[in-house]
Write an enzyme that holds these catalytic residues in place. Structure first.
Site, short mmCIF file in Angstrom:
data_model
loop_
_atom_site.label_atom_id
_atom_site.label_comp_id
_atom_site.label_asym_id
_atom_site.label_seq_id
_atom_site.Cartn_x
_atom_site.Cartn_y
_atom_site.Cartn_z
N ASP A 150 72.81 -34.83 33.64
CA ASP A 150 71.40 -34.81 33.24
C ASP A 150 70.53 -34.75 34.49
O ASP A 150 70.91 -35.28 35.55
CB ASP A 150 71.04 -36.06 32.44
N ASP A 184 70.24 -30.51 26.07
CA ASP A 184 69.52 -31.46 25.21
C ASP A 184 68.20 -30.86 24.74
O ASP A 184 67.79 -31.04 23.58
CB ASP A 184 69.23 -32.76 25.97
#
Length: 229
Positions: A150, A184
């Site tokens: 991430d 995401d």
């Protein structure tokens, strides 16, 4: 639009989004250490973290279970997209489903192969170099056990909860504090657009296809009747 053309467009969208997702993740993985941050704007930063869980760093259940669950989910979504294309679903609906598919598949790739092909990433304060690409099997974890990369952080504003606020009264907070990746974002945007504009497609597509097939059969029957007369 023909079924073949819709299938090609869906595959192209999925392929492009997956490529963008993996390029970003590999660049971050090879050039940053965990916790390292690049400030683009006050409200947008590249902040490298890794997580073992689902979207936005959530952790539910074991890592192996989550990886297998993702694979099963993507398999089901593959069948669903194919089914909807065959039923004549709108191109917009197929695009949204393709975005969700690409996001899910992008995070599966991390879990599936990153542990096998990368060395471990270290905290930025360790003075150790970033992760390196290594031959298959020489990485930091076994297949399906890799961490998800991430990097996007949007701390839009900071504040303090009022003293009367339950649980967090008087504590500082940041909105939006979650760190996420491109995959995401694909899932989140796809789901939001789906529920805003394509909720009826869950049920109406199949019905519309049946009506179209009935009309086609009726037209063929009429043509046969006229031929006999």
């Amino acid at each position: 639009m023909s079924t073949k053309k819709k299938s090609v467009i869906a595959a192209a969208i999925i392929g492009l989004l997956l490529l963008i997702d993996q390029i970003i993740k590999v660049e971050v993985k090879l050039n940053m250490n965990i916790g390292e941050e690049i400030v683009i704007f006050d409200w947008f930063r590249i902040s490298f973290i890794e997580n073992r869980g689902m979207a936005f760093g959530m952790e539910i259940g074991s890592k192996l279970f989550l990886s297998l669950f993702r694979i099963v989910a993507v398999g089901g979504l593959t069948w669903y997209i194919y089914k909807k294309i065959k039923e004549g679903a709108s191109m917009g609906y197929i695009v949204v489903l393709s975005m969700i598919y690409a996001g899910a598949a992008g995070n599966i790739i991390d879990s599936l192969v990153y542990g096998e092909i990368f060395t471990a990433s270290h905290p930025y304060y360790s003075n150790l170099p970033p992760a390196q690409l290594v031959p298959w099997g020489e990485g930091y974890a076994s297949i399906l056990m890799g961490n998800v990369v991430d990097m996007f952080s949007f701390p839009l504003f900071h504040g303090t909860f009022p003293d009367w606020f339950p649980v967090w009264g008087g504590e500082d907070f940041t909105f939006f504090s979650a760190i996420f990746n491109f995959a995401d974002a694909c899932i989140s945007v796809g789901v939001v657009v789906l529920f805003l504009f394509y909720r009826n497609d869950f049920n109406n597509t199949g019905s519309a296809q049946l009506v179209a097939e009935d009309d086609e059969c009726e037209a063929e029957d009429n043509e046969l009747t006229q031929t006999k007369e």
